[in-house]
Design a protein around this motif. Structure first.
Motif, PDB file in Angstrom:
ATOM      1  N   SER A 199       2.581   5.689  18.905  1.00  0.00           N
ATOM      2  CA  SER A 199       3.557   6.458  18.135  1.00  0.00           C
ATOM      3  C   SER A 199       4.655   5.554  17.596  1.00  0.00           C
ATOM      4  CB  SER A 199       4.153   7.560  19.016  1.00  0.00           C
ATOM      5  OG  SER A 199       5.111   8.302  18.308  1.00  0.00           O
ATOM      6  N   ASP A 200       5.118   4.622  18.421  1.00  0.00           N
ATOM      7  CA  ASP A 200       6.147   3.666  18.023  1.00  0.00           C
ATOM      8  C   ASP A 200       5.661   2.770  16.885  1.00  0.00           C
ATOM      9  OD1 ASP A 200       8.514   2.006  18.194  1.00  0.00           O
ATOM     10  OD2 ASP A 200       7.344   0.590  19.373  1.00  0.00           O
ATOM     11  N   ILE A 201       4.425   2.302  16.985  1.00  0.00           N
ATOM     12  CA  ILE A 201       3.866   1.421  15.957  1.00  0.00           C
ATOM     13  C   ILE A 201       3.736   2.155  14.631  1.00  0.00           C
ATOM     14  CG2 ILE A 201       1.787   0.157  15.265  1.00  0.00           C
ATOM     15  CD1 ILE A 201       1.423  -0.553  18.254  1.00  0.00           C
ATOM     16  N   VAL A 202       3.242   3.393  14.675  1.00  0.00           N
ATOM     17  CA  VAL A 202       3.100   4.192  13.455  1.00  0.00           C
ATOM     18  C   VAL A 202       4.465   4.477  12.834  1.00  0.00           C
ATOM     19  CG1 VAL A 202       2.454   6.485  12.588  1.00  0.00           C
ATOM     20  CG2 VAL A 202       0.894   5.227  14.090  1.00  0.00           C
ATOM     21  N   SER A 203       5.456   4.749  13.668  1.00  0.00           N
ATOM     22  CA  SER A 203       6.783   5.128  13.162  1.00  0.00           C
ATOM     23  C   SER A 203       7.572   3.944  12.638  1.00  0.00           C
ATOM     24  CB  SER A 203       7.591   5.813  14.271  1.00  0.00           C
ATOM     25  OG  SER A 203       6.949   6.965  14.743  1.00  0.00           O
ATOM     26  N   HIS A 204       7.472   2.777  13.289  1.00  0.00           N
ATOM     27  CA  HIS A 204       8.438   1.711  13.039  1.00  0.00           C
ATOM     28  C   HIS A 204       7.863   0.371  12.586  1.00  0.00           C
ATOM     29  CE1 HIS A 204      10.692   4.253  16.111  1.00  0.00           C
ATOM     30  NE2 HIS A 204      11.448   4.298  15.037  1.00  0.00           N
ATOM     31  N   PHE A 205       6.571   0.153  12.725  1.00  0.00           N
ATOM     32  CA  PHE A 205       6.055  -1.182  12.449  1.00  0.00           C
ATOM     33  C   PHE A 205       5.179  -1.280  11.204  1.00  0.00           C
ATOM     34  CE2 PHE A 205       7.175  -1.729  16.926  1.00  0.00           C
ATOM     35  CZ  PHE A 205       7.654  -3.030  16.948  1.00  0.00           C
ATOM     36  N   ILE A 206       4.158  -0.447  11.106  1.00  0.00           N
ATOM     37  CA  ILE A 206       3.171  -0.595  10.028  1.00  0.00           C
ATOM     38  C   ILE A 206       3.847  -0.430   8.669  1.00  0.00           C
ATOM     39  CG2 ILE A 206       1.041   0.322   9.040  1.00  0.00           C
ATOM     40  CD1 ILE A 206       0.356   1.349  11.852  1.00  0.00           C
ATOM     41  N   GLN A 207       3.476  -1.291   7.725  1.00  0.00           N
ATOM     42  CA  GLN A 207       4.083  -1.208   6.394  1.00  0.00           C
ATOM     43  C   GLN A 207       3.152  -1.772   5.329  1.00  0.00           C
ATOM     44  OE1 GLN A 207       7.174  -4.359   5.642  1.00  0.00           O
ATOM     45  NE2 GLN A 207       7.019  -4.639   7.844  1.00  0.00           N
ATOM     46  N   TYR A 208       3.357  -1.313   4.100  1.00  0.00           N
ATOM     47  CA  TYR A 208       2.698  -1.903   2.940  1.00  0.00           C
ATOM     48  C   TYR A 208       3.569  -3.020   2.396  1.00  0.00           C
ATOM     49  CZ  TYR A 208      -0.842   1.773   2.413  1.00  0.00           C
ATOM     50  OH  TYR A 208      -1.903   2.606   2.589  1.00  0.00           O
ATOM     51  N   GLN A 209       2.935  -4.083   1.945  1.00  0.00           N
ATOM     52  CA  GLN A 209       3.660  -5.162   1.268  1.00  0.00           C
ATOM     53  C   GLN A 209       2.940  -5.539  -0.010  1.00  0.00           C
ATOM     54  OE1 GLN A 209       4.391  -8.594   3.717  1.00  0.00           O
ATOM     55  NE2 GLN A 209       6.009  -7.603   4.900  1.00  0.00           N
ATOM     56  N   ASP A 210       3.714  -5.897  -1.045  1.00  0.00           N
ATOM     57  CA  ASP A 210       3.124  -6.376  -2.292  1.00  0.00           C
ATOM     58  C   ASP A 210       2.531  -7.763  -2.085  1.00  0.00           C
ATOM     59  OD1 ASP A 210       3.816  -4.128  -3.825  1.00  0.00           O
ATOM     60  OD2 ASP A 210       5.851  -4.888  -4.106  1.00  0.00           O
ATOM     61  N   ILE A 211       1.379  -8.000  -2.674  1.00  0.00           N
ATOM     62  CA  ILE A 211       0.772  -9.330  -2.649  1.00  0.00           C
ATOM     63  C   ILE A 211       1.304 -10.114  -3.842  1.00  0.00           C
ATOM     64  CG2 ILE A 211      -1.392 -10.631  -2.822  1.00  0.00           C
ATOM     65  CD1 ILE A 211      -2.796  -8.342  -1.441  1.00  0.00           C
ATOM     66  N   GLU A 212       1.819 -11.312  -3.590  1.00  0.00           N
ATOM     67  CA  GLU A 212       2.414 -12.126  -4.645  1.00  0.00           C
ATOM     68  C   GLU A 212       1.529 -13.321  -4.972  1.00  0.00           C
ATOM     69  OE1 GLU A 212       6.185 -13.139  -3.016  1.00  0.00           O
ATOM     70  OE2 GLU A 212       7.118 -11.215  -3.505  1.00  0.00           O
ATOM     71  N   ASP A 213       1.652 -13.813  -6.197  1.00  0.00           N
ATOM     72  CA  ASP A 213       0.921 -15.018  -6.583  1.00  0.00           C
ATOM     73  C   ASP A 213       1.698 -16.249  -6.146  1.00  0.00           C
ATOM     74  OD1 ASP A 213       3.002 -15.365  -8.393  1.00  0.00           O
ATOM     75  OD2 ASP A 213       1.853 -14.611 -10.112  1.00  0.00           O
ATOM     76  N   GLU A 214       1.216 -17.426  -6.557  1.00  0.00           N
ATOM     77  CA  GLU A 214       1.845 -18.670  -6.114  1.00  0.00           C
ATOM     78  C   GLU A 214       3.256 -18.840  -6.671  1.00  0.00           C
ATOM     79  OE1 GLU A 214      -0.883 -19.426  -9.630  1.00  0.00           O
ATOM     80  OE2 GLU A 214      -1.010 -18.433  -7.672  1.00  0.00           O
ATOM     81  N   ASN A 215       3.595 -18.062  -7.704  1.00  0.00           N
ATOM     82  CA  ASN A 215       4.937 -18.122  -8.290  1.00  0.00           C
ATOM     83  C   ASN A 215       5.876 -17.056  -7.727  1.00  0.00           C
ATOM     84  OD1 ASN A 215       4.228 -20.269 -10.096  1.00  0.00           O
ATOM     85  ND2 ASN A 215       3.190 -18.759 -11.404  1.00  0.00           N
ATOM     86  N   GLY A 216       5.383 -16.293  -6.759  1.00  0.00           N
ATOM     87  CA  GLY A 216       6.212 -15.276  -6.138  1.00  0.00           C
ATOM     88  C   GLY A 216       6.278 -13.968  -6.892  1.00  0.00           C
ATOM     89  N   LYS A 217       5.393 -13.789  -7.893  1.00  0.00           N
ATOM     90  CA  LYS A 217       5.379 -12.551  -8.659  1.00  0.00           C
ATOM     91  C   LYS A 217       4.314 -11.602  -8.119  1.00  0.00           C
ATOM     92  CE  LYS A 217       7.147 -14.466 -13.019  1.00  0.00           C
ATOM     93  NZ  LYS A 217       6.901 -14.602 -14.480  1.00  0.00           N
ATOM     94  N   SER A 218       4.612 -10.315  -8.179  1.00  0.00           N
ATOM     95  CA  SER A 218       3.691  -9.319  -7.647  1.00  0.00           C
ATOM     96  C   SER A 218       2.402  -9.288  -8.457  1.00  0.00           C
ATOM     97  CB  SER A 218       4.345  -7.933  -7.657  1.00  0.00           C
ATOM     98  OG  SER A 218       3.429  -6.947  -7.243  1.00  0.00           O
ATOM     99  N   THR A 219       1.268  -9.220  -7.758  1.00  0.00           N
ATOM    100  CA  THR A 219      -0.043  -9.146  -8.421  1.00  0.00           C
ATOM    101  C   THR A 219      -0.442  -7.700  -8.699  1.00  0.00           C
ATOM    102  OG1 THR A 219      -1.220  -9.062  -6.304  1.00  0.00           O
ATOM    103  CG2 THR A 219      -0.784 -11.250  -7.245  1.00  0.00           C
ATOM    104  N   PHE A 266       0.012  -4.838   9.936  1.00  0.00           N
ATOM    105  CA  PHE A 266      -0.020  -4.302  11.295  1.00  0.00           C
ATOM    106  C   PHE A 266       0.521  -5.408  12.198  1.00  0.00           C
ATOM    107  CE2 PHE A 266      -1.646  -3.101  15.412  1.00  0.00           C
ATOM    108  CZ  PHE A 266      -1.675  -1.711  15.377  1.00  0.00           C
ATOM    109  N   PRO A 267       1.499  -5.124  13.048  1.00  0.00           N
ATOM    110  CA  PRO A 267       2.146  -6.196  13.813  1.00  0.00           C
ATOM    111  C   PRO A 267       1.189  -6.912  14.747  1.00  0.00           C
ATOM    112  CG  PRO A 267       2.708  -4.057  14.724  1.00  0.00           C
ATOM    113  CD  PRO A 267       1.990  -3.795  13.429  1.00  0.00           C
ATOM    114  N   ARG A 268       1.366  -8.221  14.859  1.00  0.00           N
ATOM    115  CA  ARG A 268       0.623  -8.997  15.860  1.00  0.00           C
ATOM    116  C   ARG A 268       1.231  -8.728  17.237  1.00  0.00           C
ATOM    117  NH1 ARG A 268      -0.806 -13.816  12.883  1.00  0.00           N
ATOM    118  NH2 ARG A 268      -1.476 -14.825  14.814  1.00  0.00           N
ATOM    119  N   TYR A 269       0.498  -9.082  18.284  1.00  0.00           N
ATOM    120  CA  TYR A 269       0.967  -8.774  19.636  1.00  0.00           C
ATOM    121  C   TYR A 269       2.333  -9.398  19.914  1.00  0.00           C
ATOM    122  CZ  TYR A 269       1.369  -8.371  24.654  1.00  0.00           C
ATOM    123  OH  TYR A 269       1.837  -8.079  25.903  1.00  0.00           O
ATOM    124  N   HIS A 270       2.505 -10.673  19.533  1.00  0.00           N
ATOM    125  CA  HIS A 270       3.765 -11.350  19.862  1.00  0.00           C
ATOM    126  C   HIS A 270       4.950 -10.738  19.125  1.00  0.00           C
ATOM    127  CE1 HIS A 270       2.341 -13.477  16.224  1.00  0.00           C
ATOM    128  NE2 HIS A 270       3.622 -13.656  15.954  1.00  0.00           N
TER     129      HIS A 270
END
Length: 303
Positions: A208-228, A235-239
């Motif tokens: 419940s905590d992971i669904v509420s507070h961790f998982i997120q969408y992020q834009d994928i950027e190219d090598e110039n930092g622009k959104s593709t 999804f968070p790693r264990y650490h």
């Protein structure tokens, strides 16, 4: 179907009655059709967090754990969430293939797992589970489409790997292990080395905590930092989960202490900092904020 409708009837009966006035006896089929459309358009995590609207009636599909205990109804609704598991889930209408395990919240599939057990004498390992996802799990199947499930785990008795996007042979898996004496893998224990996955991570409160507070969408950027224009699910790693939760728990004792959190290069420091910042900003103890503000000082131009 039964879990979804059962959750709605238990938590939002008045809204269901209102929708039934519009759809009549076909209300269940029409609601599920609408739900399917919204998941395909927005993804499961957005539907869980923001719900859906059908004929002007808004429905919640998940109730997060409230930050404080002031609202008793919020606590009651949170406890009404239905966590369920299906073993040997047959996922296709084209063939008779099945996967080992799927986890659902209120009838919506959020996690799949392929399990291998080397301790029983089997020659199969976590790598075989990874190969199974890459070679034998069609990403065009509804269950495996991007955004439908939040994460896919490959597991044996020693190691855990995960991915948030199945893409046949191009699928990228990341380790989801605790580390062992400063290195990779998991430390020895009395049971399975990977038992932390179900005892810590997949426990109801944790999930419940992971669904509420961790998982997120992020834009994928190219090598110039622009959104593709493409997106990825984080999804968070264990650490990362471990660091944030330990600092939150320590902060419940009150402010005024110093901590050092060390992440290796490329292991997601930015996300850990961001998740922690938001959690500290909303942290309550005895229904009062622990912190008035959170300040991040960084040497990076973009966090």
């Amino acid at each position: 179907r039964e879990k979804v409708i059962g959750f709605i009837l238990t938590t939002q009966p008045e809204k269901w009655d209102k929708l039934k006035q519009q759809h009549g006896e076909s209300v269940s089929d029409m609601f599920l059709k609408r739900l399917k459309e919204e998941i395909e358009k927005r993804g499961t995590i957005d539907v869980l967090r923001r719900g859906i609207k059908d004929y002007g009636v808004s429905f919640d599909l998940f109730y997060p754990e409230p930050e404080s205990s002031l609202n008793e109804r919020s606590n009651i609704l949170h406890k009404a969430n239905i966590f369920s598991v299906i073993r040997q889930l047959y996922f296709s209408e084209k063939n008779n293939k099945s996967l080992d395990l799927a986890i659902f919240i209120n009838g919506l599939p959020i996690i799949t797992l392929e399990l291998k057990d080397r301790m029983s004498g089997s020659r199969y390992s976590v790598q075989d589970a990874i190969n199974q996802y890459r070679e034998d799990r069609d990403p065009h199947e509804p269950l495996f489409k991007f955004g439908r499930c939040l994460v896919h785990f490959a597991v044996d008795d020693e190691l855990v790997y995960m991915t948030t996007k199945l893409d046949s042979m191009k699928t990228i898996f990341f380790p989801f292990n605790r580390g062992n004496e400063g290195g990779a893998g998991n430390p020895p224990c009395n049971g399975y080395r990977t038992e932390y996955l179900w005892s810590e991570i997949l426990a109801k409160d944790s999930l419940s905590d992971i669904v509420s507070h961790f998982i997120q969408y992020q834009d994928i950027e190219d090598e110039n930092g622009k959104s593709t224009g493409d997106k990825k699910i984080i999804f968070p790693r264990y650490h990362q989960i471990d660091a944030v939760r330990k600092l939150i728990e320590a902060s419940r004792q009150g402010p005024g202490h110093n901590y050092l959190i060390q992440h290796s290069a490329g292991s997601g420091k930015s996300n850990t900092i961001s998740w922690l910042g938001y959690r500290l900003a909303s942290l309550h103890v005895n229904d009062r904020n622990v912190y008035d503000s959170v300040i991040v000082v960084t040497d990076r131009k973009v966090l």
